[in-house]
Design a protein around this motif. Structure first.
Motif, PDB file in Angstrom:
ATOM      1  N   ARG A   1       0.817  -1.202   0.000  1.00 23.58           N
ATOM      2  CA  ARG A   1       0.000   0.000   0.000  1.00 23.58           C
ATOM      3  C   ARG A   1       0.858   1.262   0.000  1.00 23.58           C
ATOM      4  NH1 ARG A   1      -2.039  -3.750   3.142  1.00 23.58           N
ATOM      5  NH2 ARG A   1      -0.816  -3.047   4.929  1.00 23.58           N
ATOM      6  N   THR A   2       0.205   2.396  -0.121  1.00 25.25           N
ATOM      7  CA  THR A   2       0.879   3.694  -0.055  1.00 25.25           C
ATOM      8  C   THR A   2       0.256   4.512   1.060  1.00 25.25           C
ATOM      9  OG1 THR A   2       1.409   3.716  -2.425  1.00 25.25           O
ATOM     10  CG2 THR A   2       1.391   5.838  -1.290  1.00 25.25           C
ATOM     11  N   VAL A   3       1.110   5.030   1.941  1.00 27.67           N
ATOM     12  CA  VAL A   3       0.643   5.866   3.040  1.00 27.67           C
ATOM     13  C   VAL A   3       1.199   7.275   2.854  1.00 27.67           C
ATOM     14  CG1 VAL A   3       2.582   5.287   4.574  1.00 27.67           C
ATOM     15  CG2 VAL A   3       0.417   6.070   5.545  1.00 27.67           C
ATOM     16  N   ALA A   4       0.371   8.265   3.071  1.00 26.92           N
ATOM     17  CA  ALA A   4       0.791   9.663   2.997  1.00 26.92           C
ATOM     18  C   ALA A   4       0.997  10.210   4.404  1.00 26.92           C
ATOM     19  CB  ALA A   4      -0.241  10.497   2.250  1.00 26.92           C
ATOM     20  N   LEU A   5       2.044  11.004   4.578  1.00 27.45           N
ATOM     21  CA  LEU A   5       2.321  11.735   5.816  1.00 27.45           C
ATOM     22  C   LEU A   5       2.380  13.207   5.446  1.00 27.45           C
ATOM     23  CD1 LEU A   5       5.188   9.494   7.275  1.00 27.45           C
ATOM     24  CD2 LEU A   5       2.731   9.330   7.742  1.00 27.45           C
TER      25      LEU A   5
ATOM     26  N   GLY B   1      -3.188  15.931  -7.975  1.00 26.54           N
ATOM     27  CA  GLY B   1      -3.078  14.476  -8.001  1.00 26.54           C
ATOM     28  C   GLY B   1      -2.135  13.886  -6.978  1.00 26.54           C
ATOM     29  N   VAL B   2      -1.847  14.619  -5.879  1.00 27.27           N
ATOM     30  CA  VAL B   2      -0.870  14.106  -4.908  1.00 27.27           C
ATOM     31  C   VAL B   2      -1.377  12.884  -4.153  1.00 27.27           C
ATOM     32  CG1 VAL B   2       0.100  16.420  -4.636  1.00 27.27           C
ATOM     33  CG2 VAL B   2      -1.568  15.594  -2.980  1.00 27.27           C
ATOM     34  N   LEU B   3      -2.694  12.632  -4.205  1.00 26.11           N
ATOM     35  CA  LEU B   3      -3.240  11.470  -3.499  1.00 26.11           C
ATOM     36  C   LEU B   3      -3.508  10.287  -4.429  1.00 26.11           C
ATOM     37  CD1 LEU B   3      -5.730  13.147  -0.989  1.00 26.11           C
ATOM     38  CD2 LEU B   3      -3.419  12.308  -0.554  1.00 26.11           C
ATOM     39  N   GLU B   4      -3.111  10.393  -5.674  1.00 28.11           N
ATOM     40  CA  GLU B   4      -3.309   9.271  -6.600  1.00 28.11           C
ATOM     41  C   GLU B   4      -2.522   8.062  -6.114  1.00 28.11           C
ATOM     42  OE1 GLU B   4      -2.369  10.506 -10.543  1.00 28.11           O
ATOM     43  OE2 GLU B   4      -3.933  12.066 -10.576  1.00 28.11           O
ATOM     44  N   GLY B   5      -3.203   6.956  -5.934  1.00 24.95           N
ATOM     45  CA  GLY B   5      -2.564   5.739  -5.453  1.00 24.95           C
ATOM     46  C   GLY B   5      -2.342   5.677  -3.964  1.00 24.95           C
ATOM     47  N   VAL B   6      -2.745   6.724  -3.227  1.00 24.43           N
ATOM     48  CA  VAL B   6      -2.578   6.745  -1.776  1.00 24.43           C
ATOM     49  C   VAL B   6      -3.747   6.019  -1.111  1.00 24.43           C
ATOM     50  CG1 VAL B   6      -2.531   8.230   0.272  1.00 24.43           C
ATOM     51  CG2 VAL B   6      -1.197   8.844  -1.751  1.00 24.43           C
ATOM     52  N   ASP B   7      -3.448   5.173  -0.137  1.00 24.63           N
ATOM     53  CA  ASP B   7      -4.483   4.374   0.528  1.00 24.63           C
ATOM     54  C   ASP B   7      -4.873   4.893   1.906  1.00 24.63           C
ATOM     55  OD1 ASP B   7      -4.592   2.159  -1.495  1.00 24.63           O
ATOM     56  OD2 ASP B   7      -2.486   2.009  -0.933  1.00 24.63           O
ATOM     57  N   GLY B   8      -4.035   5.697   2.518  1.00 25.13           N
ATOM     58  CA  GLY B   8      -4.340   6.245   3.835  1.00 25.13           C
ATOM     59  C   GLY B   8      -3.410   7.406   4.142  1.00 25.13           C
ATOM     60  N   ILE B   9      -3.793   8.239   5.099  1.00 25.68           N
ATOM     61  CA  ILE B   9      -3.005   9.427   5.411  1.00 25.68           C
ATOM     62  C   ILE B   9      -2.974   9.665   6.922  1.00 25.68           C
ATOM     63  CG2 ILE B   9      -5.006  10.982   5.123  1.00 25.68           C
ATOM     64  CD1 ILE B   9      -3.010  13.065   3.963  1.00 25.68           C
ATOM     65  N   PHE B  10      -1.833  10.178   7.399  1.00 24.10           N
ATOM     66  CA  PHE B  10      -1.680  10.586   8.793  1.00 24.10           C
ATOM     67  C   PHE B  10      -1.140  12.007   8.827  1.00 24.10           C
ATOM     68  CE2 PHE B  10      -1.318   5.960   8.899  1.00 24.10           C
ATOM     69  CZ  PHE B  10      -2.159   5.638   9.960  1.00 24.10           C
ATOM     70  N   ALA B  11      -1.605  12.782   9.807  1.00 22.92           N
ATOM     71  CA  ALA B  11      -1.140  14.155   9.992  1.00 22.92           C
ATOM     72  C   ALA B  11      -1.190  14.474  11.478  1.00 22.92           C
ATOM     73  CB  ALA B  11      -2.008  15.127   9.193  1.00 22.92           C
ATOM     74  N   LEU B  12      -0.479  15.525  11.879  1.00 17.11           N
ATOM     75  CA  LEU B  12      -0.467  15.895  13.295  1.00 17.11           C
ATOM     76  C   LEU B  12      -0.470  17.401  13.457  1.00 17.11           C
ATOM     77  CD1 LEU B  12       3.033  15.641  15.049  1.00 17.11           C
ATOM     78  CD2 LEU B  12       2.741  16.009  12.593  1.00 17.11           C
ATOM     79  N   HIS B  13      -0.769  17.839  14.695  1.00 21.24           N
ATOM     80  CA  HIS B  13      -0.683  19.251  15.065  1.00 21.24           C
ATOM     81  C   HIS B  13      -0.113  19.355  16.469  1.00 21.24           C
ATOM     82  CE1 HIS B  13      -1.397  23.501  15.207  1.00 21.24           C
ATOM     83  NE2 HIS B  13      -2.077  23.486  14.071  1.00 21.24           N
TER      84      HIS B  13
ATOM     85  N   VAL C   1      -7.720   5.626  12.927  1.00 23.47           N
ATOM     86  CA  VAL C   1      -7.467   6.047  14.307  1.00 23.47           C
ATOM     87  C   VAL C   1      -7.046   4.846  15.149  1.00 23.47           C
ATOM     88  CG1 VAL C   1      -8.489   7.031  16.395  1.00 23.47           C
ATOM     89  CG2 VAL C   1      -9.008   8.031  14.161  1.00 23.47           C
ATOM     90  N   ASP C   2      -7.743   3.728  14.977  1.00 22.85           N
ATOM     91  CA  ASP C   2      -7.379   2.518  15.712  1.00 22.85           C
ATOM     92  C   ASP C   2      -5.950   2.090  15.380  1.00 22.85           C
ATOM     93  OD1 ASP C   2      -9.794   2.305  17.051  1.00 22.85           O
ATOM     94  OD2 ASP C   2     -10.684   0.945  15.581  1.00 22.85           O
ATOM     95  N   ALA C   3      -5.567   2.180  14.105  1.00 19.13           N
ATOM     96  CA  ALA C   3      -4.212   1.807  13.710  1.00 19.13           C
ATOM     97  C   ALA C   3      -3.182   2.709  14.386  1.00 19.13           C
ATOM     98  CB  ALA C   3      -4.071   1.892  12.191  1.00 19.13           C
ATOM     99  N   PHE C   4      -3.480   4.014  14.426  1.00 14.76           N
ATOM    100  CA  PHE C   4      -2.563   4.936  15.113  1.00 14.76           C
ATOM    101  C   PHE C   4      -2.439   4.591  16.593  1.00 14.76           C
ATOM    102  CE2 PHE C   4      -2.109   8.637  17.865  1.00 14.76           C
ATOM    103  CZ  PHE C   4      -0.828   9.040  17.502  1.00 14.76           C
TER     104      PHE C   4
ATOM    105  N   GLU D   1     -10.654  12.647   0.642  1.00 12.78           N
ATOM    106  CA  GLU D   1     -10.334  11.777  -0.496  1.00 12.78           C
ATOM    107  C   GLU D   1      -9.898  10.384  -0.061  1.00 12.78           C
ATOM    108  OE1 GLU D   1     -10.771  12.809  -3.689  1.00 12.78           O
ATOM    109  OE2 GLU D   1     -11.565  14.663  -2.818  1.00 12.78           O
ATOM    110  N   VAL D   2      -9.141  10.291   1.039  1.00 16.37           N
ATOM    111  CA  VAL D   2      -8.648   8.995   1.511  1.00 16.37           C
ATOM    112  C   VAL D   2      -8.838   8.918   3.021  1.00 16.37           C
ATOM    113  CG1 VAL D   2      -6.953   8.756  -0.349  1.00 16.37           C
ATOM    114  CG2 VAL D   2      -6.279   9.858   1.788  1.00 16.37           C
ATOM    115  N   PRO D   3      -8.982   7.713   3.576  1.00 13.32           N
ATOM    116  CA  PRO D   3      -9.155   7.590   5.031  1.00 13.32           C
ATOM    117  C   PRO D   3      -7.894   8.005   5.766  1.00 13.32           C
ATOM    118  CG  PRO D   3      -8.861   5.425   4.018  1.00 13.32           C
ATOM    119  CD  PRO D   3      -9.008   6.402   2.896  1.00 13.32           C
ATOM    120  N   GLY D   4      -8.090   8.645   6.937  1.00 10.74           N
ATOM    121  CA  GLY D   4      -6.915   9.119   7.650  1.00 10.74           C
ATOM    122  C   GLY D   4      -7.119   9.264   9.140  1.00 10.74           C
TER     123      GLY D   4
END
Length: 398
Positions: free
Chosen positions: A69-73, A148-160, A307-310, A342-345
């Motif tokens: 898979r592909t994960v975005a940060l 198109g930065v999310l093309e092929g991305v399956d999930g995303i994580f971000a923080l603050h 969220v559960d995965a995190f 666009e993708v689950p995160g």
């Protein structure tokens, strides 16, 4: 698994150095040439290449073996048009300020990239780093989605970083299931009346008085039309009318403000009622009125499985008392919502403020004396890297 946190802690000095360098050159909006230049230089030192896009300074970096898979940060890079008052040795002096921690977000994402590269043989898949401009406005996530930065991305994580989620122990984490940030819209109401001498209001159509009526009437949306259980804010942040005179009724008045709510249906209703109330009030008082909604961000909604995965990853690295699940989201806005649409995160908060050394007061985000607790940076960096590795290796996410 403890090695990730140990390696992240070893990066602490580097994280602080990156953050302080970024803190000295805050830029606002979509075009951040100096900030992006620094990030590109540090990525080059890691042996990573990046992709640029027309019209803004956003950057993406992809690396991995492409087998899963592909994960975005994601990290935001922009600052605010605020004159810094901290007098820290690395304070900015260009009239802007990193008063929301985006400099730290960028540093922590760079650190996460370094950790992921060091463990490249231990995970399958692809990591997509997103360095985003314009979160504070006019919004850099939406154009990056169009790029198109999310093309092929399956999930995303971000923080603050900071205290947006409440006052928790620095270095702990907090997450929320579902609505995490509110929809964030700005409004501009312009009232056109008929100016004249202040002694003859009967011969005028006073836009200042009409603007005051509109502001008052808008308050009834929240107090009398919304359920007490709905999170809604309608704030008229300023009225501009006339010049510095005492006896002239101006020709026009302008009202600027912000709207926050958690529900898409509520958002539609509130926007419609603001337009209706403003125009009806003006028409009742014989004036003309236009209403514009600007820089709208949708609500940021997290995905339960993400969220559960995190949380599973966080529990490997943090004691239970340092992990908090929020009962509800906050009314701040966050344009990462366009990515999450666009993708689950999962979006997580990393508490970490320090009192300003000038007066010992703890200031929140967007204040000219906002100060971060740099000692927590390695935790954010380590959590991003560990979560990405675990998520890519978890076959249940396939």
């Amino acid at each position: 698994m403890e090695s990730i946190f140990q390696e992240a802690q070893a990066l602490q000095e580097q994280l602080v150095a990156w953050r302080r360098r970024l803190h000295q050159v805050p830029e606002t909006g979509l075009v951040l040439p100096e900030t992006a230049g620094l990030v590109k230089g540090w990525l080059t030192e890691m042996g990573l290449s990046w992709r640029e896009y027309p019209g803004h300074s956003g950057l993406t970096v992809r690396f991995g073996n492409g087998k899963g898979r592909t994960v975005a940060l994601r990290a935001d890079m922009d600052g605010l048009a605020i004159q810094e008052e901290t007098q820290l040795p690395f304070a900015s002096s260009n009239g802007n300020m990193h008063a929301c921690g985006h400099d730290a977000h960028t540093a922590m994402l760079l650190g996460a990239a370094k950790l992921l590269l060091a463990h490249a043989g231990e995970w399958n898949g692809t990591v997509q780093l997103i360095f985003q401009p314009g979160e504070e406005g006019p919004g850099g996530a939406e154009p990056m989605v169009r790029d198109g930065v999310l093309e092929g991305v399956d999930g995303i994580f971000a923080l603050h970083i900071g205290d947006l989620a409440g006052h928790f122990q620095p270095g702990s984490v907090a997450v929320c299931y579902g609505n995490t940030f509110a929809a964030d819209d700005q409004f501009l109401i312009q009232v056109k009346g008929l100016g004249g001498h202040g002694s003859t209001p009967d011969k005028c159509i006073d836009p200042t008085a009409i603007a005051a009526l509109i502001v008052n009437n808008l308050q009834y949306i929240v107090s009398r039309e919304m359920s007490p259980h709905e999170a809604v804010v309608v704030t008229a942040a300023g009225i501009e009318a006339g010049r510095q005179t005492y006896n002239v009724i101006p020709e026009s008045a302008c009202i600027r403000g912000t709207i926050r709510n958690a529900s898409p249906d509520t958002r539609d209703y509130v926007l419609g009622r603001i337009r209706e109330i403003a125009q009806s009030t003006a028409r009742m008082m014989r004036a003309e009125c236009t209403v514009e909604f600007l820089d709208g961000y949708p609500a940021l909604v997290t995905d339960r499985a993400m969220v559960d995965a995190f949380l599973r990853s966080a529990r490997k690295l943090l004691p239970p008392e340092d992990i908090h699940i929020l009962p509800h989201g906050i009314l701040g806005g966050e344009d990462a919502a366009f990515f999450f649409r666009e993708v689950p995160g999962c979006y997580f908060f990393l508490p970490g403020l320090l009192p300003c050394p000038l007066d010992g007061v703890l200031y929140g985000a967007h204040h000219p004396r906002f100060c971060l607790d740099e000692s927590v940076f390695w935790r954010g960096c380590g959590l991003m890297a560990q979560t990405a590795m675990d998520w890519l290796g978890d076959e249940t996410n396939a």
